[in-house]
Design an enzyme around this catalytic site. Sequence first.
Site, PDB file in Angstrom:
ATOM      1  N   THR A 225       3.284  45.894  20.311  1.00 19.49           N
ATOM      2  CA  THR A 225       3.567  44.919  21.198  1.00 19.49           C
ATOM      3  C   THR A 225       2.761  43.655  20.808  1.00 19.49           C
ATOM      4  OG1 THR A 225       3.518  46.454  23.319  1.00 19.49           O
ATOM      5  CG2 THR A 225       2.286  44.544  23.528  1.00 19.49           C
ATOM      6  N   ARG A 253      12.256  52.394  32.588  1.00 17.77           N
ATOM      7  CA  ARG A 253      10.733  52.954  32.519  1.00 17.77           C
ATOM      8  C   ARG A 253       9.904  51.292  32.581  1.00 17.77           C
ATOM      9  NH1 ARG A 253       6.606  51.460  28.262  1.00 17.77           N
ATOM     10  NH2 ARG A 253       4.840  52.778  28.738  1.00 17.77           N
ATOM     11  N   VAL A 254       8.638  51.143  33.238  1.00 10.40           N
ATOM     12  CA  VAL A 254       7.938  49.696  32.943  1.00 10.40           C
ATOM     13  C   VAL A 254       6.782  50.216  32.504  1.00 10.40           C
ATOM     14  CG1 VAL A 254       7.226  47.828  34.042  1.00 10.40           C
ATOM     15  CG2 VAL A 254       9.492  48.587  34.531  1.00 10.40           C
ATOM     16  N   ASP A 256       2.693  48.770  30.840  1.00 11.53           N
ATOM     17  CA  ASP A 256       1.328  48.009  31.368  1.00 11.53           C
ATOM     18  C   ASP A 256       1.588  46.717  31.056  1.00 11.53           C
ATOM     19  OD1 ASP A 256       1.279  49.017  28.621  1.00 11.53           O
ATOM     20  OD2 ASP A 256      -0.503  47.857  28.746  1.00 11.53           O
ATOM     21  N   THR A 276      -2.680  46.552  24.291  1.00 10.05           N
ATOM     22  CA  THR A 276      -1.707  47.176  23.726  1.00 10.05           C
ATOM     23  C   THR A 276      -1.799  48.847  23.379  1.00 10.05           C
ATOM     24  OG1 THR A 276      -0.381  47.281  21.573  1.00 10.05           O
ATOM     25  CG2 THR A 276      -2.476  46.548  21.263  1.00 10.05           C
ATOM     26  N   GLY A 277      -0.964  49.514  23.549  1.00  9.14           N
ATOM     27  CA  GLY A 277      -1.162  50.937  23.645  1.00  9.14           C
ATOM     28  C   GLY A 277      -0.096  51.744  24.567  1.00  9.14           C
TER      29      GLY A 277
HETATM   30  N1  ASP Z   1       1.905  48.856  25.959  1.00  8.31           N
HETATM   31  C1  ASP Z   1       3.042  49.042  25.737  1.00  8.31           C
HETATM   32  C2  ASP Z   1       3.913  49.802  26.457  1.00  8.31           C
HETATM   33  O1  ASP Z   1       3.500  50.831  27.317  1.00  8.31           O
HETATM   34  C3  ASP Z   1       3.596  49.603  24.435  1.00  8.31           C
HETATM   35  C4  ASP Z   1       2.542  48.734  23.204  1.00  8.31           C
HETATM   36  O2  ASP Z   1       1.460  48.187  23.523  1.00  8.31           O
HETATM   37  O3  ASP Z   1       3.154  48.619  22.126  1.00  8.31           O
HETATM   38  O4  ASP Z   1       5.054  49.448  27.028  1.00  8.31           O
END
Ligand code: ASP
Length: 361
Positions: A225, A253-254, A256, A276-277
């Site tokens: 992200t 799916r959504v 964060d 991000t995570g």
């Molecule tokens: N946080 C993002 C999600 O769960 C994924 C990411 O940070 O790469 O959609």
Amino acid sequence: MRNIIQFYFAFLLLFNCGKLEPNPDDNHQDVKSGESTTQKANDFAIVIHGGAGTILKKNMTSEKEAEYKAKLEEAIRMGHTILKNGGSSLDAVEKTINIMEDSPLFNAGKGAVFTNAGTNELDASIMDGKTLNSGASAGTKTVKNPINLARRIMDDSPHVMMAGDGADSYAKEQGLEIVSPEYFFTEGRLKSLERAKDREKVELDHNDQKAAFYDADIKDSKYGTVGCVALDKHGNLAAGTSTGGMTNKRFGRVGDTPIIGAGTYANNATCAVSGTGWGEYFIRGTVAHDISAMMEYKGSTLEEASVEVIQKKLTNLGGTGGIIAVDKNGNMMMEFNTAGMYRATMNDKDELNIEIYSKKE
Ligand code: ASP
């Protein structure tokens, strides 16, 4: 006599009112004002991330590393120039994210990952720390730069969040750049989906309850992200985040990223945060807002709040990932519990710092 009776009833009334009205001091402890004690560190500042995850030097070629660093530098310089010229933190955040969205290197815009249905569904959000206005879009399939849609929703609609077909059609109506869904097709992301599906089969064969909806090879992979936080010369904070989500996520799916308070938050009184995570954990932990809330209600510094929320709260929940943040004094933070996070900072002295791996490695 009449006066005495009137006085008696007035006294009773006052006495009872006093009893019935809740006294706010009875049932809560004192809270600090939230005024940060830290000194002004920078008149303006910008921090970006390009995703966190198990990013290990041993899995990276020097060419790939140089490619990531060059793109991070190009992106952060864009926002830094806007801030240096007196532009707004919102413009800096949006334009910086555009550069990363247009690169296939990151899981946002062009490089978005695939859902289990083989589609690309993109999420984004942006927040203005001055007004607490915010905009978010979820699950779009045809918007080239979802952060622009989030900004448009914030600026020109009465809403905060739009999702799915409605969000796509609003973007078109607003004249934003529309692409065909194939624009988001990249070979590398398709391979990740195939790997994720293979692993899912293995997990089902072994009757493992844990669904591999996330990137199957999290060990060799990353979330990807992109996000940006900025403080401008006028004291305004802004935060933005854009993503394709997680490989093999169930369609619809959504995560964060478009949830204000989970993946993105900004408040001029405290800080601006982009995460991000593993999104489900960021939503449950209201990660971005928690950092701001610790500063606002507890008087924590940005550093204390970021460490507490990422290293304790998120980690104890079982979540992985990280955040970037900047506070109203221009202090910058990059905190994560993964092996790496693509990240960069730039301050008002034009000092640039780009990093990928954890310092603990
Ligand atoms: N946080 C993002 C999600 O769960 C994924 C990411 O940070 O790469 O959609």
